[in-house]
Design an enzyme around this catalytic site. Structure first.
Site, PDB file in Angstrom:
ATOM      1  N   ASN A 158       4.237  -7.669  -8.926  1.00  0.00           N
ATOM      2  CA  ASN A 158       4.812  -6.445  -8.379  1.00  0.00           C
ATOM      3  C   ASN A 158       4.688  -6.539  -6.861  1.00  0.00           C
ATOM      4  O   ASN A 158       3.616  -6.311  -6.305  1.00  0.00           O
ATOM      5  CB  ASN A 158       4.030  -5.236  -8.930  1.00  0.00           C
ATOM      6  CG  ASN A 158       4.502  -3.938  -8.318  1.00  0.00           C
ATOM      7  OD1 ASN A 158       5.526  -3.895  -7.630  1.00  0.00           O
ATOM      8  ND2 ASN A 158       3.759  -2.870  -8.568  1.00  0.00           N
ATOM      9  N   TRP A 159       5.798  -6.883  -6.221  1.00  0.00           N
ATOM     10  CA  TRP A 159       5.754  -7.097  -4.765  1.00  0.00           C
ATOM     11  C   TRP A 159       5.733  -5.789  -3.975  1.00  0.00           C
ATOM     12  O   TRP A 159       5.529  -5.806  -2.768  1.00  0.00           O
ATOM     13  CB  TRP A 159       6.968  -7.922  -4.327  1.00  0.00           C
ATOM     14  CG  TRP A 159       6.851  -9.377  -4.633  1.00  0.00           C
ATOM     15  CD1 TRP A 159       5.819 -10.020  -5.272  1.00  0.00           C
ATOM     16  CD2 TRP A 159       7.803 -10.386  -4.303  1.00  0.00           C
ATOM     17  NE1 TRP A 159       6.083 -11.360  -5.352  1.00  0.00           N
ATOM     18  CE2 TRP A 159       7.291 -11.618  -4.772  1.00  0.00           C
ATOM     19  CE3 TRP A 159       9.044 -10.372  -3.668  1.00  0.00           C
ATOM     20  CZ2 TRP A 159       7.981 -12.812  -4.608  1.00  0.00           C
ATOM     21  CZ3 TRP A 159       9.727 -11.560  -3.506  1.00  0.00           C
ATOM     22  CH2 TRP A 159       9.204 -12.768  -3.967  1.00  0.00           C
ATOM     23  N   LYS A 160       6.035  -4.697  -4.626  1.00  0.00           N
ATOM     24  CA  LYS A 160       6.076  -3.394  -3.950  1.00  0.00           C
ATOM     25  C   LYS A 160       6.996  -3.482  -2.711  1.00  0.00           C
ATOM     26  O   LYS A 160       7.968  -4.215  -2.738  1.00  0.00           O
ATOM     27  CB  LYS A 160       4.664  -2.926  -3.597  1.00  0.00           C
ATOM     28  CG  LYS A 160       3.716  -3.039  -4.803  1.00  0.00           C
ATOM     29  CD  LYS A 160       2.379  -2.425  -4.578  1.00  0.00           C
ATOM     30  CE  LYS A 160       1.526  -2.651  -5.830  1.00  0.00           C
ATOM     31  NZ  LYS A 160       0.246  -1.980  -5.784  1.00  0.00           N
ATOM     32  N   GLU A 178      -3.331   0.244 -15.920  1.00  0.00           N
ATOM     33  CA  GLU A 178      -3.718   0.064 -14.519  1.00  0.00           C
ATOM     34  C   GLU A 178      -4.525   1.273 -14.040  1.00  0.00           C
ATOM     35  O   GLU A 178      -3.937   2.284 -13.636  1.00  0.00           O
ATOM     36  CB  GLU A 178      -2.471  -0.042 -13.640  1.00  0.00           C
ATOM     37  CG  GLU A 178      -1.589  -1.222 -13.936  1.00  0.00           C
ATOM     38  CD  GLU A 178      -0.758  -1.577 -12.725  1.00  0.00           C
ATOM     39  OE1 GLU A 178      -0.905  -2.687 -12.216  1.00  0.00           O
ATOM     40  OE2 GLU A 178       0.015  -0.718 -12.250  1.00  0.00           O
ATOM     41  N   GLU A 195       1.984   4.453  -8.292  1.00  0.00           N
ATOM     42  CA  GLU A 195       2.496   4.779  -6.954  1.00  0.00           C
ATOM     43  C   GLU A 195       3.762   5.621  -7.058  1.00  0.00           C
ATOM     44  O   GLU A 195       4.029   6.459  -6.203  1.00  0.00           O
ATOM     45  CB  GLU A 195       2.727   3.490  -6.158  1.00  0.00           C
ATOM     46  CG  GLU A 195       1.386   2.902  -5.717  1.00  0.00           C
ATOM     47  CD  GLU A 195       1.375   1.399  -5.548  1.00  0.00           C
ATOM     48  OE1 GLU A 195       2.461   0.783  -5.498  1.00  0.00           O
ATOM     49  OE2 GLU A 195       0.277   0.821  -5.484  1.00  0.00           O
ATOM     50  N   HIS A 212       4.864   3.368 -12.649  1.00  0.00           N
ATOM     51  CA  HIS A 212       3.746   2.845 -11.848  1.00  0.00           C
ATOM     52  C   HIS A 212       3.061   4.024 -11.147  1.00  0.00           C
ATOM     53  O   HIS A 212       3.730   4.965 -10.721  1.00  0.00           O
ATOM     54  CB  HIS A 212       4.270   1.828 -10.825  1.00  0.00           C
ATOM     55  CG  HIS A 212       3.157   1.103 -10.140  1.00  0.00           C
ATOM     56  ND1 HIS A 212       2.425   1.669  -9.120  1.00  0.00           N
ATOM     57  CD2 HIS A 212       2.618  -0.127 -10.354  1.00  0.00           C
ATOM     58  CE1 HIS A 212       1.497   0.806  -8.730  1.00  0.00           C
ATOM     59  NE2 HIS A 212       1.594  -0.287  -9.464  1.00  0.00           N
ATOM     60  N   SER A 235      -6.172  -5.086  -8.932  1.00  0.00           N
ATOM     61  CA  SER A 235      -7.004  -6.057  -8.208  1.00  0.00           C
ATOM     62  C   SER A 235      -7.278  -7.333  -8.999  1.00  0.00           C
ATOM     63  O   SER A 235      -8.383  -7.890  -8.928  1.00  0.00           O
ATOM     64  CB  SER A 235      -8.323  -5.418  -7.751  1.00  0.00           C
ATOM     65  OG  SER A 235      -8.049  -4.404  -6.816  1.00  0.00           O
ATOM     66  N   GLY A 259      -0.374  -7.120  -7.978  1.00  0.00           N
ATOM     67  CA  GLY A 259       0.208  -6.703  -6.703  1.00  0.00           C
ATOM     68  C   GLY A 259      -0.142  -7.691  -5.608  1.00  0.00           C
ATOM     69  O   GLY A 259       0.502  -8.736  -5.460  1.00  0.00           O
ATOM     70  N   GLY A 277      -5.137  -2.153  -5.667  1.00  0.00           N
ATOM     71  CA  GLY A 277      -5.162  -2.412  -4.225  1.00  0.00           C
ATOM     72  C   GLY A 277      -6.513  -2.188  -3.582  1.00  0.00           C
ATOM     73  O   GLY A 277      -6.620  -2.129  -2.359  1.00  0.00           O
TER      74      GLY A 277
HETATM   75  P1  PGA Z   1      -3.008  -4.871  -7.034  1.00  0.00           P
HETATM   76  O1  PGA Z   1      -1.755  -4.000  -7.548  1.00  0.00           O
HETATM   77  O2  PGA Z   1      -3.007  -6.145  -7.818  1.00  0.00           O
HETATM   78  O3  PGA Z   1      -2.759  -5.082  -5.567  1.00  0.00           O
HETATM   79  O4  PGA Z   1      -4.238  -4.064  -7.286  1.00  0.00           O
HETATM   80  C1  PGA Z   1      -1.457  -3.952  -8.906  1.00  0.00           C
HETATM   81  C2  PGA Z   1      -0.302  -3.010  -9.147  1.00  0.00           C
HETATM   82  O5  PGA Z   1      -0.168  -2.017  -8.414  1.00  0.00           O
HETATM   83  O6  PGA Z   1       0.500  -3.204 -10.062  1.00  0.00           O
END
Ligand code: PGA
Length: 242
Positions: free
Chosen positions: A9-11, A162, A95, A93, A205, A226, A168
């Site tokens: 997931n590159w966001k 998640e 976010e 997600h 993470s 991510g 993150g």
């Molecule tokens: P992260 O993000 O690996 O940076 O914790 C995971 C995600 O948001 O899917």
């Protein structure tokens, strides 16, 4: 052998040059293995470019519209994504839930759109830190599943567990916490809908440091990644230990 999944997931990251550089690296170093699916979810503008230039790569989007078509400025539909060859979509997600106020009813519609147009939805669930501290993590996640899935869709989604506090932050959930939640999700889907075969990924993470341990857990069918997916070499290293 059960299939495993590694989803990047590159966001909101990478520009065209970076994206090409990344895929050039993969085209020289990555060879897909049976039973291990690598999926990359870049930002919308790069999907079509990448699918044309690297047709053997499996791509997903980070979101999808809950609408099919019409006067919905800025939206991208499941049918459009499907027509490009996009195979997966993240839905719900945290976010999107937190910053864009996406509610369960919308997520249900998004999953419906994906399934209608042959895109695999990866439905994201997870509790916040306060909920975890108050011991409400199981209830919260069960409620997220109950509000969005039904007897027709539950067999056809993939789930990404998640925990919001692990995303993150560099602090992933412990193996015990992951096993507990994945087992709970699996049991819930089986009890409610007799769904047995749903793939459940962990996200939050995941890195080169903890990947091997997380992937070895019996309840884990892969990961949604991510930060550690942003550099091709690092992401490929995760694929190799999957
Ligand atoms: P992260 O993000 O690996 O940076 O914790 C995971 C995600 O948001 O899917």
């Amino acid at each position: 052998m059960k299939k495993k999944y590694l989803i990047a997931n590159w966001k909101l990251n990478h520009t065209k040059e970076k994206v090409i550089e990344y895929f050039e690296y993969l085209s020289h170093h990555y060879s897909p293995e049976r039973n291990k699916e690598m999926v990359i979810c870049p930002a919308f503008p790069f999907l079509s470019l990448l699918l044309e230039k690297y047709p053997s790569m499996v791509l997903g989007s980070q979101d999808v519209s809950s609408y099919h078509q019409g006067a919905y400025t800025g939206e991208v539909s499941a049918e459009m994504l499907s027509s490009l060859g996009v195979k997966y979509t993240l839905v719900g997600h945290s976010e999107r839930r937190i910053y864009f106020h996406e509610k369960d009813e919308i997520l249900k519609l998004k999953i419906g759109q994906c399934l209608k147009y042959g895109i695999q939805p990866v439905f994201c669930v997870g509790e916040g830190l306060k909920e975890r501290k108050e011991g409400r993590h199981c209830t919260v996640v069960q409620q997220q599943l109950a509000n969005v899935l039904d007897k027709d869709t539950c067999h056809r989604v993939m789930i990404a567990y998640e925990p919001v506090w692990a995303i993150g932050t560099g602090e992933s959930a412990t193996p015990e916490q992951i096993e507990e939640m994945h087992a709970m999700i699996r049991q819930y889907l089986f009890k409610q809908y007799s769904a047995r075969e749903v793939a459940i990924l962990y996200g939050g993470s995941v890195s080169r440091k903890n990947a091997e341990q997380i992937f070895s857990l019996s309840q884990v069918d892969g990961a949604l990644v991510g930060s550690a997916s942003l550099i091709a070499r690092d992401f490929l290293a995760l694929y190799q230990v999957l």
